[in-house]
Write a protein that holds these residues in place. Structure first.
Motif, mmCIF file in Angstrom:
data_model
loop_
_atom_site.group_PDB
_atom_site.id
_atom_site.type_symbol
_atom_site.label_atom_id
_atom_site.label_comp_id
_atom_site.label_asym_id
_atom_site.label_seq_id
_atom_site.Cartn_x
_atom_site.Cartn_y
_atom_site.Cartn_z
ATOM 1 N N LEU A 129 0.861 -1.306 0.039
ATOM 2 C CA LEU A 129 0.021 -0.058 0.053
ATOM 3 C C LEU A 129 0.861 1.259 0.065
ATOM 4 C CD1 LEU A 129 -2.991 -0.755 2.340
ATOM 5 C CD2 LEU A 129 -2.638 -1.196 -0.296
ATOM 6 N N VAL A 130 2.057 1.124 0.151
ATOM 7 C CA VAL A 130 2.945 2.333 0.363
ATOM 8 C C VAL A 130 3.757 2.454 -1.049
ATOM 9 C CG1 VAL A 130 3.218 2.549 2.723
ATOM 10 C CG2 VAL A 130 4.720 1.277 1.567
ATOM 11 N N SER A 131 3.414 1.668 -1.915
ATOM 12 C CA SER A 131 3.888 1.887 -3.346
ATOM 13 C C SER A 131 3.130 2.559 -4.305
ATOM 14 C CB SER A 131 3.851 0.296 -3.926
ATOM 15 O OG SER A 131 4.275 0.277 -5.251
ATOM 16 N N PRO A 132 3.765 3.165 -5.153
ATOM 17 C CA PRO A 132 3.088 4.434 -5.741
ATOM 18 C C PRO A 132 2.283 3.649 -6.873
ATOM 19 C CG PRO A 132 5.401 4.250 -6.454
ATOM 20 C CD PRO A 132 5.298 3.431 -5.206
ATOM 21 N N ASP A 133 2.483 2.432 -7.145
ATOM 22 C CA ASP A 133 1.662 1.723 -8.238
ATOM 23 C C ASP A 133 0.322 1.118 -7.700
ATOM 24 O OD1 ASP A 133 2.967 -0.285 -6.691
ATOM 25 O OD2 ASP A 133 3.410 -1.436 -8.395
ATOM 26 N N VAL A 134 0.087 1.326 -6.439
ATOM 27 C CA VAL A 134 -1.025 0.721 -5.885
ATOM 28 C C VAL A 134 -1.947 2.122 -5.591
ATOM 29 C CG1 VAL A 134 -2.168 -0.357 -4.043
ATOM 30 C CG2 VAL A 134 -0.046 -1.276 -4.917
ATOM 31 N N SER A 135 -3.028 2.342 -6.072
ATOM 32 C CA SER A 135 -4.103 3.158 -6.034
ATOM 33 C C SER A 135 -5.499 2.897 -5.607
ATOM 34 C CB SER A 135 -3.983 4.397 -6.930
ATOM 35 O OG SER A 135 -4.407 3.751 -8.306
ATOM 36 N N VAL A 136 -5.586 1.877 -6.370
ATOM 37 C CA VAL A 136 -7.319 1.337 -6.041
ATOM 38 C C VAL A 136 -7.248 -0.364 -5.388
ATOM 39 C CG1 VAL A 136 -9.329 0.804 -7.195
ATOM 40 C CG2 VAL A 136 -8.014 2.262 -8.233
ATOM 41 N N VAL A 137 -7.856 -0.322 -4.125
ATOM 42 C CA VAL A 137 -7.727 -1.707 -3.298
ATOM 43 C C VAL A 137 -9.257 -1.868 -3.004
ATOM 44 C CG1 VAL A 137 -7.139 -2.408 -1.044
ATOM 45 C CG2 VAL A 137 -5.596 -0.735 -2.194
ATOM 46 N N LEU A 138 -9.265 -3.343 -3.078
ATOM 47 C CA LEU A 138 -10.914 -3.693 -2.881
ATOM 48 C C LEU A 138 -10.722 -4.646 -1.447
ATOM 49 C CD1 LEU A 138 -13.842 -4.412 -3.670
ATOM 50 C CD2 LEU A 138 -12.759 -6.243 -5.042
ATOM 51 N N ASP A 139 -11.462 -4.180 -0.594
ATOM 52 C CA ASP A 139 -11.584 -5.120 0.671
ATOM 53 C C ASP A 139 -12.960 -5.893 0.686
ATOM 54 O OD1 ASP A 139 -11.273 -5.916 3.290
ATOM 55 O OD2 ASP A 139 -11.722 -3.942 4.217
ATOM 56 N N VAL A 140 -12.661 -7.028 0.330
ATOM 57 C CA VAL A 140 -13.881 -8.049 0.297
ATOM 58 C C VAL A 140 -14.329 -8.383 1.765
ATOM 59 C CG1 VAL A 140 -14.735 -10.310 -0.574
ATOM 60 C CG2 VAL A 140 -13.085 -8.798 -2.057
ATOM 61 N N ALA A 141 -15.673 -8.410 2.045
ATOM 62 C CA ALA A 141 -16.393 -8.839 3.065
ATOM 63 C C ALA A 141 -15.524 -7.585 4.212
ATOM 64 C CB ALA A 141 -16.084 -10.148 3.587
ATOM 65 N N CYS A 142 -16.097 -6.472 3.976
ATOM 66 C CA CYS A 142 -15.460 -5.440 4.635
ATOM 67 C C CYS A 142 -16.239 -5.201 6.190
ATOM 68 C CB CYS A 142 -15.615 -4.234 4.091
ATOM 69 S SG CYS A 142 -17.140 -3.440 3.595
ATOM 70 N N ASP B 175 -12.826 -6.516 -15.561
ATOM 71 C CA ASP B 175 -11.668 -7.462 -15.326
ATOM 72 C C ASP B 175 -10.288 -6.269 -15.325
ATOM 73 O OD1 ASP B 175 -13.254 -9.494 -15.977
ATOM 74 O OD2 ASP B 175 -12.024 -10.092 -17.749
ATOM 75 N N ASP B 176 -9.482 -6.703 -14.212
ATOM 76 C CA ASP B 176 -8.196 -5.846 -13.917
ATOM 77 C C ASP B 176 -8.646 -4.585 -13.441
ATOM 78 O OD1 ASP B 176 -7.103 -8.271 -15.441
ATOM 79 O OD2 ASP B 176 -6.965 -7.268 -17.229
ATOM 80 N N ALA B 177 -9.542 -4.511 -12.661
ATOM 81 C CA ALA B 177 -10.032 -2.935 -12.285
ATOM 82 C C ALA B 177 -9.250 -2.439 -11.105
ATOM 83 C CB ALA B 177 -11.495 -3.193 -12.036
ATOM 84 N N VAL B 178 -8.610 -3.542 -10.280
ATOM 85 C CA VAL B 178 -8.283 -2.738 -9.234
ATOM 86 C C VAL B 178 -6.523 -3.269 -9.075
ATOM 87 C CG1 VAL B 178 -10.211 -3.144 -7.626
ATOM 88 C CG2 VAL B 178 -8.484 -4.959 -7.566
ATOM 89 N N ASP B 179 -5.727 -2.613 -8.233
ATOM 90 C CA ASP B 179 -4.428 -2.873 -7.921
ATOM 91 C C ASP B 179 -3.990 -3.754 -6.786
ATOM 92 O OD1 ASP B 179 -3.628 -0.929 -9.926
ATOM 93 O OD2 ASP B 179 -4.149 0.535 -8.471
ATOM 94 N N ALA B 180 -4.830 -3.862 -6.041
ATOM 95 C CA ALA B 180 -4.696 -4.759 -4.651
ATOM 96 C C ALA B 180 -6.206 -5.305 -4.128
ATOM 97 C CB ALA B 180 -3.937 -4.171 -3.823
ATOM 98 N N VAL C 9 -10.723 -9.521 -10.848
ATOM 99 C CA VAL C 9 -10.715 -8.135 -10.884
ATOM 100 C C VAL C 9 -9.307 -7.592 -10.463
ATOM 101 C CG1 VAL C 9 -13.186 -8.141 -10.295
ATOM 102 C CG2 VAL C 9 -11.686 -7.830 -8.628
ATOM 103 N N LEU C 10 -8.256 -8.223 -10.316
ATOM 104 C CA LEU C 10 -7.119 -7.852 -9.999
ATOM 105 C C LEU C 10 -6.198 -7.734 -11.230
ATOM 106 C CD1 LEU C 10 -5.204 -7.201 -7.514
ATOM 107 C CD2 LEU C 10 -4.374 -9.511 -7.572
ATOM 108 N N ARG C 11 -5.611 -6.358 -11.145
ATOM 109 C CA ARG C 11 -4.763 -6.350 -12.627
ATOM 110 C C ARG C 11 -3.471 -7.453 -12.251
ATOM 111 N NH1 ARG C 11 0.044 -4.075 -11.055
ATOM 112 N NH2 ARG C 11 -0.105 -2.546 -9.186
ATOM 113 N N PRO C 12 -3.149 -7.717 -13.759
ATOM 114 C CA PRO C 12 -1.673 -8.441 -13.687
ATOM 115 C C PRO C 12 -0.798 -7.708 -12.693
ATOM 116 C CG PRO C 12 -2.955 -8.420 -15.820
ATOM 117 C CD PRO C 12 -3.608 -7.504 -15.161
ATOM 118 N N GLY C 13 -0.019 -8.381 -12.030
ATOM 119 C CA GLY C 13 0.982 -7.732 -11.251
ATOM 120 C C GLY C 13 0.393 -7.119 -9.740
ATOM 121 N N GLY C 14 -0.843 -7.155 -9.756
ATOM 122 C CA GLY C 14 -1.569 -6.767 -8.594
ATOM 123 C C GLY C 14 -1.447 -7.704 -7.496
#
Length: 285
Positions: free
Chosen positions: A94-107, A177-182, A205-210
């Motif tokens: 989460l402190v990486s600049p390539d992570v901006s959109v995160v999905l928390d399932v069953a929040c 597909d590929d909508a979130v970074d983490a 929904v996780l992007r490649p490399g996510g």
């Protein structure tokens, strides 16, 4: 109701044709509809544990009472809730600049979602990040099937810019597909129906490399003990996963660098989706 900036950004991630309303501040309701009304019952409400998640008073005490109970499964040396959050921040990058959109399932009531957003906004060294209206700003989206939990999350969330919630079914995540970074699912995969289908959707929904991070149950002890424990848990709707169930499915689905940490009857699993083609189906072990 006027949509918050975070909800507007979340709406942009929805698949074409998904019907969504905003019945509460910071929330999109994406549940399947009939001709007159929203379906009120979440997918998990058929089990004892699932029905408990729809019990309104639980939403108010979830973080103080219910979540700490899971720590008992980890034993005396298990990580605290704060340490679990630190695991998630690290494992999701989460402190990486390539992570901006995160999905928390069953929040649930959103405590974890809000803490993830705070971690992204303060960066690696605890200093606030400079933010504007750029789409690279942090966005944490909490998804849950329980209306009382989402209502509590809405009431307790002040950050309209970086936190939004979806009221819907994790077996059919409404994103492209590929909508979130983490993506993460902490202390819930053992509760949901069809957990392998939920995993499939999380990876879709996780992007490649996510990055993906999970915390769930694991069978421990000699085989007869593990079988008995799993059978007892299943009577109230809890799934006790075998040691390799989750890790094997993630690897089958193209997740690399899979790591597993076990504390008592709980496991923390993390990995990173391969940057190659990801259309390998998930199947339950």
């Amino acid at each position: 109701m006027a949509e918050t900036p975070a909800v507007r950004r979340t709406r942009e991630l929805l698949r074409t044709g998904v019907d969504a309303s905003s019945p509460m501040r910071g929330v999109l309701d994406v549940r399947v509809t009939d001709s007159t009304a929203r379906e009120a019952s979440p997918a998990s409400a058929s089990s004892v544990a699932g029905r408990l998640m729809t019990f309104s008073p639980l939403a108010a005490v979830y973080e103080r009472a219910w979540r700490p109970l899971f720590r008992l499964w980890m034993g005396a040396g298990g990580p605290s809730v704060e340490e679990q959050r630190a695991y998630a921040v690290r494992d999701l990058g989460l402190v990486s600049p390539d992570v901006s959109v995160v999905l928390d399932v069953a929040c649930g009531p959103g405590n974890f979602s809000r803490s993830l957003a705070e971690a992204m906004l303060t960066g690696a060294h605890g200093r606030p990040l400079v933010t504007g209206l750029d789409v690279s700003e942090p966005l944490v989206i909490g998804l849950d099937a329980s209306e009382p939990m989402i209502a509590r999350a809405s009431a307790d969330t002040d950050d309209d810019e970086h936190v939004a919630y979806l009221l819907g079914d994790a077996r059919e995540i409404p994103f492209e597909d590929d909508a979130v970074d983490a993506v993460c699912c902490y202390a819930a995969l053992y509760l949901v129906p069809e957990p392998y289908r939920v995993l499939d959707e999380m990876i879709r929904v996780l992007r490649p490399g996510g990055r993906i991070a999970l915390m769930t149950t694991v069978r421990r002890g000699p085989q007869p003990v593990g079988v008995v424990t799993a059978a007892a848990a299943s009577t109230v709707g809890l799934e006790m996963f075998r040691r390799d169930d989750i890790t094997d499915v993630l690897r089958e689905r193209g997740v690399e660098h899979v790591e597993q940490r076990i504390h008592g009857a709980a496991q923390f699993v993390t990995g990173r989706l391969s940057r190659s083609d990801q259309d390998v189906p998930v199947s339950a072990p």
